[in-house]
Design a protein around this motif. Structure first.
Motif, PDB file in Angstrom:
ATOM      1  N   ARG A  77      41.570  27.547  42.748  1.00  0.00           N
ATOM      2  CA  ARG A  77      41.285  28.771  41.975  1.00  0.00           C
ATOM      3  C   ARG A  77      39.810  28.898  41.610  1.00  0.00           C
ATOM      4  O   ARG A  77      39.275  29.998  41.554  1.00  0.00           O
ATOM      5  N   ARG A 104      34.132  28.556  44.597  1.00  0.00           N
ATOM      6  CA  ARG A 104      33.478  29.792  45.016  1.00  0.00           C
ATOM      7  C   ARG A 104      32.382  29.459  46.020  1.00  0.00           C
ATOM      8  O   ARG A 104      31.852  28.353  46.029  1.00  0.00           O
ATOM      9  N   PRO A 125      37.499  38.614  42.586  1.00  0.00           N
ATOM     10  CA  PRO A 125      38.908  38.981  42.447  1.00  0.00           C
ATOM     11  C   PRO A 125      39.728  38.618  43.686  1.00  0.00           C
ATOM     12  O   PRO A 125      39.196  38.537  44.783  1.00  0.00           O
ATOM     13  N   ARG A 126      40.988  38.399  43.469  1.00  0.00           N
ATOM     14  CA  ARG A 126      41.943  38.165  44.544  1.00  0.00           C
ATOM     15  C   ARG A 126      43.088  39.149  44.374  1.00  0.00           C
ATOM     16  O   ARG A 126      43.490  39.460  43.252  1.00  0.00           O
ATOM     17  N   LYS A 127      43.620  39.633  45.478  1.00  0.00           N
ATOM     18  CA  LYS A 127      44.782  40.505  45.425  1.00  0.00           C
ATOM     19  C   LYS A 127      45.998  39.660  45.080  1.00  0.00           C
ATOM     20  O   LYS A 127      46.071  38.490  45.423  1.00  0.00           O
ATOM     21  N   LYS A 150      50.013  40.895  49.348  1.00  0.00           N
ATOM     22  CA  LYS A 150      49.707  40.043  50.491  1.00  0.00           C
ATOM     23  C   LYS A 150      50.902  39.295  51.077  1.00  0.00           C
ATOM     24  O   LYS A 150      50.767  38.613  52.083  1.00  0.00           O
TER      25      LYS A 150
END
Length: 189
Positions: free
Chosen positions: A8, A11, A178-180, A185
């Motif tokens: 999580r 980056r 951000p993540r969907k 998905k």
């Protein structure tokens, strides 16, 4: 660091401090790559560790050449402002080189060998997660021509340079992206 936390929080880092990476930490990061899954346990990866400023400058020149080509070919004007200076700035760059002959049964299928690429991608992800867990920043870089990179790295023609992983201590805090959500998905059948 917990694995889910590492996934999580990791980056892409594009700004590195000018500090060397301790050899023991670098070896932990590299060993993480060795534990990736691969077809038939063929372990099709090789890692080339680059600290040479001259080599990193050549990588940057190749990235700039590819950027110019991509701007002209795609028409994406925004790409003209993309900079890959972090390649020369990173204390360590790991080149991930794959061997198509170690791909598994897929080498006999119509699309040819791709399993070795997937295995090298898994090794790359392991390296990125291990680097983050050990306090390093990293970025997975693929914006280069494989033939040119093969020549720069002096890799035999039967092997393929697949990625450059830039490593170092981050020079600044990296903001989350951000993540969907699963609902966008995932499809259950």
């Amino acid at each position: 660091m917990d694995l889910f936390t590492a996934m999580r929080e990791r980056r892409s880092c594009r700004s590195f401090l000018d500090e060397p990476i301790d050899k023991a930490i670098l070896e932990q990061v590299l060993e993480a790559g060795l534990w990736a899954p691969s077809p038939l346990n063929a372990q099709p990866w090789e890692f080339i560790v680059i600290t040479s400023a001259e080599m990193k400058t050549r990588f940057l020149a190749e990235a700039d050449r590819c950027r110019q080509w991509a701007v002209e070919t795609s028409g994406w004007k925004w790409l003209a402002s993309y900079r890959a200076d972090f390649i020369a700035q990173a204390p360590v760059v790991i080149a991930v080189v794959g061997d198509p002959k170690k791909s598994g049964v897929d080498m006999f299928q119509e699309d040819g060998p791709v399993g070795y690429q997937h295995a090298c991608a898994a090794a790359t992800q392991n390296i990125l997660l291990a680097a983050h867990a050990l306090g390093l920043g990293s970025v997975w870089f693929t914006f280069f021509d494989k033939t040119e990179m093969r020549a720069i790295l002096e890799v035999p023609s039967e092997k393929t340079p697949l990625a450059l992983i830039c490593l170092g201590k981050p020079a600044e805090e990296i903001k989350p992206v951000p993540r969907k959500g699963l609902e966008k998905k995932v499809t259950y059948v």
